[in-house]
Design an enzyme around this catalytic site. Structure first.
Site, PDB file in Angstrom:
ATOM      1  N   GLY A  56       0.844  -1.196   0.000  1.00 24.18           N
ATOM      2  CA  GLY A  56       0.000   0.000   0.000  1.00 24.18           C
ATOM      3  C   GLY A  56       0.878   1.245   0.000  1.00 24.18           C
ATOM      4  O   GLY A  56       0.735   2.111  -0.830  1.00 24.18           O
ATOM      5  N   GLN A  59      11.276  -5.304   6.736  1.00 17.36           N
ATOM      6  CA  GLN A  59      10.832  -3.920   6.665  1.00 17.36           C
ATOM      7  C   GLN A  59      12.022  -2.981   6.520  1.00 17.36           C
ATOM      8  O   GLN A  59      11.973  -2.018   5.757  1.00 17.36           O
ATOM      9  CB  GLN A  59      10.032  -3.561   7.927  1.00 17.36           C
ATOM     10  CG  GLN A  59       8.669  -4.239   7.994  1.00 17.36           C
ATOM     11  CD  GLN A  59       7.789  -3.817   6.848  1.00 17.36           C
ATOM     12  OE1 GLN A  59       7.424  -2.654   6.721  1.00 17.36           O
ATOM     13  NE2 GLN A  59       7.456  -4.747   5.974  1.00 17.36           N
ATOM     14  N   GLY A  69       8.114   0.202   9.909  1.00 16.16           N
ATOM     15  CA  GLY A  69       7.743   0.145   8.489  1.00 16.16           C
ATOM     16  C   GLY A  69       8.359   1.236   7.640  1.00 16.16           C
ATOM     17  O   GLY A  69       8.499   1.073   6.432  1.00 16.16           O
ATOM     18  N   GLU A  70       8.707   2.346   8.247  1.00 14.38           N
ATOM     19  CA  GLU A  70       9.133   3.498   7.455  1.00 14.38           C
ATOM     20  C   GLU A  70      10.548   3.983   7.766  1.00 14.38           C
ATOM     21  O   GLU A  70      11.187   4.641   6.957  1.00 14.38           O
ATOM     22  CB  GLU A  70       8.140   4.642   7.664  1.00 14.38           C
ATOM     23  CG  GLU A  70       6.756   4.291   7.126  1.00 14.38           C
ATOM     24  CD  GLU A  70       5.656   5.215   7.601  1.00 14.38           C
ATOM     25  OE1 GLU A  70       5.612   5.515   8.815  1.00 14.38           O
ATOM     26  OE2 GLU A  70       4.847   5.646   6.768  1.00 14.38           O
ATOM     27  N   LYS A  89      12.570 -11.619  11.547  1.00 14.69           N
ATOM     28  CA  LYS A  89      12.589 -11.789  10.094  1.00 14.69           C
ATOM     29  C   LYS A  89      11.732 -10.723   9.403  1.00 14.69           C
ATOM     30  O   LYS A  89      12.188 -10.054   8.478  1.00 14.69           O
ATOM     31  CB  LYS A  89      12.094 -13.187   9.717  1.00 14.69           C
ATOM     32  CG  LYS A  89      12.199 -13.475   8.221  1.00 14.69           C
ATOM     33  CD  LYS A  89      11.597 -14.815   7.842  1.00 14.69           C
ATOM     34  CE  LYS A  89      12.579 -15.948   8.152  1.00 14.69           C
ATOM     35  NZ  LYS A  89      12.051 -17.252   7.636  1.00 14.69           N
ATOM     36  N   THR A  90      10.496 -10.552   9.883  1.00 11.31           N
ATOM     37  CA  THR A  90       9.637  -9.569   9.214  1.00 11.31           C
ATOM     38  C   THR A  90      10.133  -8.148   9.489  1.00 11.31           C
ATOM     39  O   THR A  90      10.038  -7.282   8.615  1.00 11.31           O
ATOM     40  CB  THR A  90       8.164  -9.722   9.641  1.00 11.31           C
ATOM     41  OG1 THR A  90       8.064  -9.579  11.066  1.00 11.31           O
ATOM     42  CG2 THR A  90       7.607 -11.066   9.236  1.00 11.31           C
TER      43      THR A  90
HETATM   44 MO1  MOS Z   1       1.806   5.000   5.395  1.00 11.67          MO
HETATM   45  S1  MOS Z   1       2.483   6.323   4.004  1.00 11.67           S
HETATM   46  O1  MOS Z   1       1.120   5.985   6.610  1.00 11.67           O
HETATM   47  O2  MOS Z   1       0.948   3.840   4.673  1.00 11.67           O
END
Ligand code: MOS
Length: 730
Positions: free
Chosen positions: A244, A625, A691-692, A620-621
């Site tokens: 996404g 990321q 994630g970021e 691992k996950t």
């Molecule tokens: Mo993120 S850009 O808040 O999916």
């Protein structure tokens, strides 16, 4: 029964560290992995639905104006065509932000090239696509001379919330060392592998939509609102999402259009966007222009910190790329000026793309820091270490756990960083200059309200249910691991069901808050289950030791439950603690590149990221990321750039052949270090987001390495060969 936790205080119990099962943090394989790699996991467009019609969107071929008439008859007699849907609700843009508020826009007005205006529905996809190409309509288009398209020259509004402290100009002129430099970054597309898609079914009272979405908890309200339905009349299902990266935070036109068509035609309707439509109609990350002003004393201690940025957005939309987010708190400097402004232009809607803000703000800041280190004549790692503030430099808040120094030090050591003052052009291999560079990483920590139901079955297995999504991040894994750890169950005894609004509402996947938020909701439910089990076992909750489906050295869960089913809904809410601490993930990037002295081509030889993001729930996950984030860093540094036609503002490079994400040949072996950390103020499970973080600064490590290699200081991302050559010293 339900259990509620609002976190107002740091949770220093570290409950998950004292458990017997020992699966939390382990690099376990994804339970959904086999289905995905064998092609049996059904994505939104792949659900088998009988008698499904196919819809194809028609989009506006002009920039600003109004659709005055749609000639449905122009295509209704074509083979297979069933209907043309030109409902005004479709023309009104779907809200893209997380807030879910639709922008004010009169129906049928067009604000950007590529905005959907109608849906052609036919028996087959090919028939619908053909008819969509032939649909005729009338429109009035504004003279392009009157339509602002260029963020450089368009009028801009300053955003509220600027930071002004002390006197930056004075600090700059009095400083032993100063840097005043302006960077530009180009627009980005989320470029998720799975295009946006929806299948809508209407049974006369209830709408069921299989869609590719990140935030079902918000999306259900957005869709109900767009259609004039009650939330109870809508069911959204997103069990598998093929990426996404922000583009599926809000509902978009395929979901609205398929729903309207299904309700009108009383037949299931599928709408899948083409790659070109994803590029033209969903959203973009804004391009930016950023001025950095850094002043320092002779030892490199910051005295002034200025970061001003201009981004762009359509008129009327509220989202603005939050470029300065981590600049607010990352480094010292008592004289501060941070100001964001938004240029109003008629390019497509700007929205959240992975790591909104830091993805482009951190590379500019970290490049300016490299210039400052060069000027002061110290190791750039040392410059960062000297400027880690005691408290939030403008708000005065303490930091929650912060591993920036550890990331810098451990990363430098593992990379083999050769410390000290640096000079460019020290190494050459034939026609290639070779150099290294580094940068810090920072990405604010977010948490969101979350609910999950955990049920212990009489057979001793557990079931977790929530409408939380797994967008490729590993939610299925970490949810199962939190439950398994708390209940003393191996992973194959925990069934995780996600992505269905019939389940308790999760936090959705966005802003890196997914794992810590949903993990906390599962944790809260499991604490209640443990209390029940403890009383059945006749021990205190603290004494209860569970492993492999039973009390250690005692009864099995099946025996304890004795035919009973236990179920709790865990409800986690972020509390006041967010007002007491500055919480963020931190890290450090190190890169080695080679730059061709004749062509300016840059290849990344190796790259390392060291990150501190609280408790690792699955090694691992989490590592995946980090790897994905670093790959995005490479794209931001070298190749990714949305190109807009200067005449009408449409996106020119609408596919993955022309919008260059890094491919295998562009990505060398990457190393990831996950620094041990528990952040008790971040969440009840001491975890933060990951994630970021992996792309929040990484592009600067590459840019700084380019400078170290060949002496070219490129001030514009991506640093394509033409820009490198132009900046190359003779
Ligand atoms: Mo993120 S850009 O808040 O999916």
């Amino acid at each position: 029964m339900s259990a509620h936790l609002k976190q107002d205080e740091p949770d220093t119990r570290n409950v998950l560290d004292g458990m017997e099962q020992g699966i939390i943090g382990q690099p376990l394989a994804r339970p959904d992995g086999l289905a995905k790699v064998t092609g049996t996991a059904p994505y939104a467009a792949e659900y088998p639905v009988a008698d499904c019609l196919e819809g194809v969107l028609v989009t506006a071929p002009f920039t600003r104006g109004e659709i005055t008439a749609i000639d449905k008859a122009s295509v209704l007699s074509m083979p297979g065509v069933v209907a043309v849907i030109d409902d005004e609700r479709l023309t009104a843009r779907a809200a893209q932000g997380t807030a879910g508020e639709a922008p004010e826009q009169p129906a049928r007005e067009v604000g950007y090239f590529g905005q959907p205006i109608a849906l052609v529905v036919a028996q087959s996809f090919e028939q619908a696509r053909d008819a969509a190409k032939h649909l005729t309509f009338d429109y009035r288009a504004d003279d392009l001379d009157d339509v602002p398209l260029d963020p450089e020259t368009a009028g801009a509004e300053p955003q509220d919330g600027a930071t002004r402290q002390g006197d930056l100009a004075q600090a700059m002129s009095a400083a032993a060392h100063s840097v005043d430099v302006t960077y530009t970054t180009e627009g980005h597309n989320s470029a998720a592998m799975e295009p946006h898609a929806a299948i809508a079914q209407w049974d006369g009272t209830k709408l069921t939509v299989h869609a590719s979405l990140q935030m079902l908890n918000y999306n259900i309200a957005e869709l109900a609102d767009a259609l004039g339905l009650q939330e109870e009349q809508v069911r959204l299902i997103s069990r598998y999402v093929g990426g996404g990266f922000g583009s599926k935070l809000g509902i978009s036109e395929e979901t609205v259009a398929a729903s309207i068509a299904a309700m009108e035609l009383e037949r299931p309707v599928r709408v899948v966007l083409s790659r070109q439509q994803v590029f033209q109609t969903i959203m973009r990350r804004s391009e930016t222009k950023q001025r950095l002003r850094l002043s320092a004393d002779k030892d490199g201690h910051l005295t002034g910190f200025g970061h001003e940025a201009r981004v762009s957005q359509l008129p009327g939309e509220t989202f603005a790329e939050p470029v300065l987010q981590s600049s607010e708190f990352l480094y010292a400097g008592e004289n501060r000026l941070l100001q964001l402004e938004v240029a109003r232009i008629h390019r497509m809607t700007a929205g959240s793309v992975r790591a909104p803000g830091e993805a482009v703000g951190m590379p500019a800041l970290e490049s300016a820091m490299d210039m400052l280190a060069q000027q002061v004549g110290i190791d750039p790692v040392e410059l960062r270490l000297r400027n880690i503030p005691e408290r939030h430099p403008s708000e005065g808040l303490p930091y929650s756990s912060r591993k920036l120094a550890e990331c810098l030090e451990q990363g430098a050591k593992a990379f083999g960083w050769d410390s000290g003052a640096r000079q460019p052009r020290q190494h050459r291999d034939g026609e290639w200059w070779i150099g290294t560079g580094m940068a810090s990483a920072a990405r604010v920590h977010n948490v969101a309200e979350a609910r999950a139901r955990v049920t212990l079955k009489p057979d001793g297995t557990a079931l977790v249910e929530t409408d939380m999504t797994d967008i490729g991040t590993g939610t299925y894994s970490i949810v199962g691991q939190v439950a398994g750890e708390m209940l003393g169950l191996p992973m194959d005894q925990v069934l995780v069901e996600l992505g269905d609004t019939e389940f308790p509402r999760g936090p959705g996947s966005g802003g890196s808050w997914g794992a810590s938020s949903i993990g906390s909701a599962v944790f809260v439910a499991c604490e209640e289950l443990r209390a029940k089990l403890a009383s059945k076992a006749g021990v205190s909750t603290d004494e209860l030791k569970l492993k492999d489906g039973g009390v250690v050295g005692g009864a099995t869960l099946v025996e304890l439950l004795d035919g009973e089913e236990l179920s709790f809904e865990g409800h986690y809410e972020p509390g006041d603690i967010a007002d007491d601490y500055t919480a963020s993930g931190y890290g450090a990037f190190f890169a080695q590149v080679r730059v061709n002295r004749f062509t300016g081509e840059t290849r990344v030889d190796r790259m390392l990221g060291a990150f501190g993001f609280g408790r690792v729930l699955n090694a691992k996950t989490a590592r995946s990321q980090c790897l994905g984030g670093i790959v995005w860093s490479i794209g931001t540094a070298l190749t990714e750039s949305l190109l807009f036609d200067p005449v009408d503002g449409h996106v020119v490079n609408c596919d993955l052949a022309e919008y260059h994400v890094p491919v295998h040949r562009d990505v060398p072996d990457l190393e990831v270090i996950m620094v041990e950390e528990r952040d008790p103020a971040a969440s009840p499970i001491q975890a933060k987001g990951i994630g970021e973080l992996g792309m929040c600064g990484g592009a600067a490590a590459i840019g700084n390495a380019i400078y170290n290699a060949c002496g070219a200081r490129v001030l514009s991302f991506p640093m394509t060969p033409d820009k490198v050559i132009a900046a190359m010293p003779d």
